[in-house]
Design a protein around this motif. Structure first.
Motif, PDB file in Angstrom:
ATOM      1  N   GLU A  41       0.856  -1.274   0.044  1.00  0.00           N
ATOM      2  CA  GLU A  41      -0.016   0.095  -0.062  1.00  0.00           C
ATOM      3  C   GLU A  41       0.868   1.199  -0.103  1.00  0.00           C
ATOM      4  N   VAL A  42       2.216   1.176   0.117  1.00  0.00           N
ATOM      5  CA  VAL A  42       3.259   2.374   0.103  1.00  0.00           C
ATOM      6  C   VAL A  42       3.036   2.950  -1.111  1.00  0.00           C
ATOM      7  N   GLU A  43       3.100   4.338  -1.144  1.00  0.00           N
ATOM      8  CA  GLU A  43       3.024   4.855  -2.607  1.00  0.00           C
ATOM      9  C   GLU A  43       4.488   5.078  -3.020  1.00  0.00           C
ATOM     10  N   SER A  46       7.324   7.669  -2.045  1.00  0.00           N
ATOM     11  CA  SER A  46       6.851   8.489  -0.831  1.00  0.00           C
ATOM     12  C   SER A  46       8.074   8.293   0.219  1.00  0.00           C
ATOM     13  N   TYR A  47       7.929   8.810   1.267  1.00  0.00           N
ATOM     14  CA  TYR A  47       8.958   8.918   2.457  1.00  0.00           C
ATOM     15  C   TYR A  47       9.200   7.389   2.911  1.00  0.00           C
ATOM     16  N   ASN A  48       8.067   6.932   3.064  1.00  0.00           N
ATOM     17  CA  ASN A  48       7.692   5.331   3.915  1.00  0.00           C
ATOM     18  C   ASN A  48       8.434   4.495   2.748  1.00  0.00           C
ATOM     19  N   SER A  49       8.390   4.750   1.234  1.00  0.00           N
ATOM     20  CA  SER A  49       8.982   3.708   0.313  1.00  0.00           C
ATOM     21  C   SER A  49      10.469   3.697   0.623  1.00  0.00           C
ATOM     22  N   LEU A  50      11.252   4.718   1.143  1.00  0.00           N
ATOM     23  CA  LEU A  50      12.644   4.653   1.467  1.00  0.00           C
ATOM     24  C   LEU A  50      12.984   4.202   2.555  1.00  0.00           C
ATOM     25  N   PRO A  52      13.688   0.919   5.273  1.00  0.00           N
ATOM     26  CA  PRO A  52      14.137  -0.376   4.968  1.00  0.00           C
ATOM     27  C   PRO A  52      13.082  -1.327   5.245  1.00  0.00           C
ATOM     28  N   GLN A  53      12.112  -1.291   5.919  1.00  0.00           N
ATOM     29  CA  GLN A  53      11.050  -2.330   6.351  1.00  0.00           C
ATOM     30  C   GLN A  53       9.903  -2.141   5.195  1.00  0.00           C
ATOM     31  N   PHE A  54       9.959  -1.236   4.373  1.00  0.00           N
ATOM     32  CA  PHE A  54       9.236  -1.057   3.249  1.00  0.00           C
ATOM     33  C   PHE A  54       9.807  -1.569   1.878  1.00  0.00           C
ATOM     34  N   SER A  55      11.030  -2.002   1.993  1.00  0.00           N
ATOM     35  CA  SER A  55      12.054  -2.197   0.711  1.00  0.00           C
ATOM     36  C   SER A  55      11.261  -3.583   0.271  1.00  0.00           C
ATOM     37  N   LYS A  56      11.794  -3.762  -1.244  1.00  0.00           N
ATOM     38  CA  LYS A  56      11.460  -5.108  -1.918  1.00  0.00           C
ATOM     39  C   LYS A  56      12.056  -6.145  -1.322  1.00  0.00           C
ATOM     40  N   GLU A  57      13.097  -5.950  -0.705  1.00  0.00           N
ATOM     41  CA  GLU A  57      13.847  -7.159  -0.096  1.00  0.00           C
ATOM     42  C   GLU A  57      13.149  -7.605   1.274  1.00  0.00           C
ATOM     43  N   SER A  58      12.702  -6.634   1.922  1.00  0.00           N
ATOM     44  CA  SER A  58      11.851  -6.897   3.168  1.00  0.00           C
ATOM     45  C   SER A  58      10.665  -7.513   2.891  1.00  0.00           C
ATOM     46  N   ARG A  59       9.751  -7.223   1.589  1.00  0.00           N
ATOM     47  CA  ARG A  59       8.841  -7.942   1.291  1.00  0.00           C
ATOM     48  C   ARG A  59       9.067  -9.272   0.953  1.00  0.00           C
ATOM     49  N   ALA A  60      10.074  -9.627   0.177  1.00  0.00           N
ATOM     50  CA  ALA A  60      10.439 -10.695  -0.472  1.00  0.00           C
ATOM     51  C   ALA A  60      10.784 -11.759   0.852  1.00  0.00           C
ATOM     52  N   LYS A  61      11.475 -11.188   1.959  1.00  0.00           N
ATOM     53  CA  LYS A  61      11.648 -11.972   3.026  1.00  0.00           C
ATOM     54  C   LYS A  61      10.478 -12.473   3.831  1.00  0.00           C
ATOM     55  N   LEU A  62       9.595 -11.535   3.768  1.00  0.00           N
ATOM     56  CA  LEU A  62       8.179 -11.809   4.525  1.00  0.00           C
ATOM     57  C   LEU A  62       7.457 -13.034   3.779  1.00  0.00           C
ATOM     58  N   VAL A  63       7.608 -12.811   2.304  1.00  0.00           N
ATOM     59  CA  VAL A  63       7.079 -13.906   1.559  1.00  0.00           C
ATOM     60  C   VAL A  63       7.474 -15.195   1.690  1.00  0.00           C
TER      61      VAL A  63
END
Length: 288
Positions: A41-43, A46-50, A52-63
């Motif tokens: 949901e992060v734009e 945006s600031y949140n997209s920068l 680390p917890q909203f990075s592509k790497e973090s998402r891949a780790k969660l998946v």
């Protein structure tokens, strides 16, 4: 465990534990999935997209974590659930369910007309395989009159002897905690060797009169006062005080007869001789 010879209680208890593990793993999946959704949901830009917890790497780790949890669920299903449910399907023993609230009834399945789609049940695995007649005798007033419409009225008036597994577990934990606290308290407690309270002299009080408007309205007679020592720590402290305050002569609040009683009580509690207990008290007093 040879499932072909295992009892219904053994199989259903293991099944309940397996389903509990699956529920925990599924709960973890939902929590992690919610984190993935927040990242999605992060734009962009945006600031949140920068962060680390909203990075592509973090998402891949969660998946990857979600997939690992799912793999564990499949393992539990394959090794713990399916073989046991197969035994149930082959042998078809009785199972009973208690509606999980303070006034819940016991049902023979989860499809009773008196319940609702969102009704929560506690699986009575300790009663798996039990005859309906014996179940009703245990359930008493908690037996569902629709599921067991044949049940004798006198049995339906009796107090229930059934307990939901989670409630039983919680009760046993409370009782164990209470017993541990009582044991801890008993380990610290002190009394005379015969079990009577350990009392020590604290002073002599002369007769005292209460006078009001020149008239004696009450008389407190002369008496000796005593305190009760309830812990080993208090008794050891009293012995130390005895020798500390009696260095310059007899102290009015620390009498010899009390010394003997306390020394015997401490010696009995600690498994020592009274001489050893007194020597230790003298050393403590001298260190003050």
């Amino acid at each position: 465990m040879d499932l072909t010879t295992a009892t219904p209680v053994e199989i259903d208890t293991a099944l309940a534990n397996a389903y509990g593990k699956i529920a925990d793993l599924t709960s973890q999946q939902h929590r992690i999935s919610a984190q993935v959704e927040r990242i999605d949901e992060v734009e962009p830009g945006s600031y949140n997209s920068l962060l680390p917890q909203f990075s592509k790497e973090s998402r891949a780790k969660l998946v990857d974590e979600i997939e690992a949890l799912q793999k564990r669920i499949w393992e539990i299903l394959d090794t713990e659930v399916y073989p046991r449910e197969a035994q149930y399907n082959d042998r078809r023993w009785t199972r009973y369910y208690l509606v999980d609230n303070t006034n819940g009834h016991v049902h023979k399945d989860q499809n009773c007309s008196t319940c609702f789609p969102d009704t929560r049940y506690a699986w009575l695995v300790e009663q798996s395989g039990m005859s309906a007649e014996d179940l009703v005798k245990m359930a008493g007033e908690d037996a569902c009159t629709v599921c067991f419409d044949w049940a004798p009225v006198d049995q339906l008036r009796q107090k229930s002897r059934l307990e939901a597994p989670e409630r039983k577990k919680a009760r046993l934990e409370r009782e164990a905690k209470k017993a541990a606290a009582a044991a801890k308290k008993a380990a610290k407690a002190i009394a005379n060797p015969d079990g009577t309270p350990l009392k020590v002299f604290t002073g002599h009080y002369p007769e005292r009169q209460v006078v009001r408007d020149g008239v004696v309205i009450k008389v407190h007679p002369a008496h000796d006062a005593y305190d009760t020592l309830e812990t080993l720590h208090a008794a050891r402290g009293w012995l130390t005080d005895y020798y500390f305050w009696n260095k310059g002569g007899a102290h009015p609040s620390y009498r010899k007869e009390s010394l003997d009683d306390v020394a015997k009580a401490v010696a009995h509690k600690e498994g020592k001789s009274t001489e050893t207990v007194l020597d230790e008290a003298k050393k403590r007093a001298n260190r003050r």
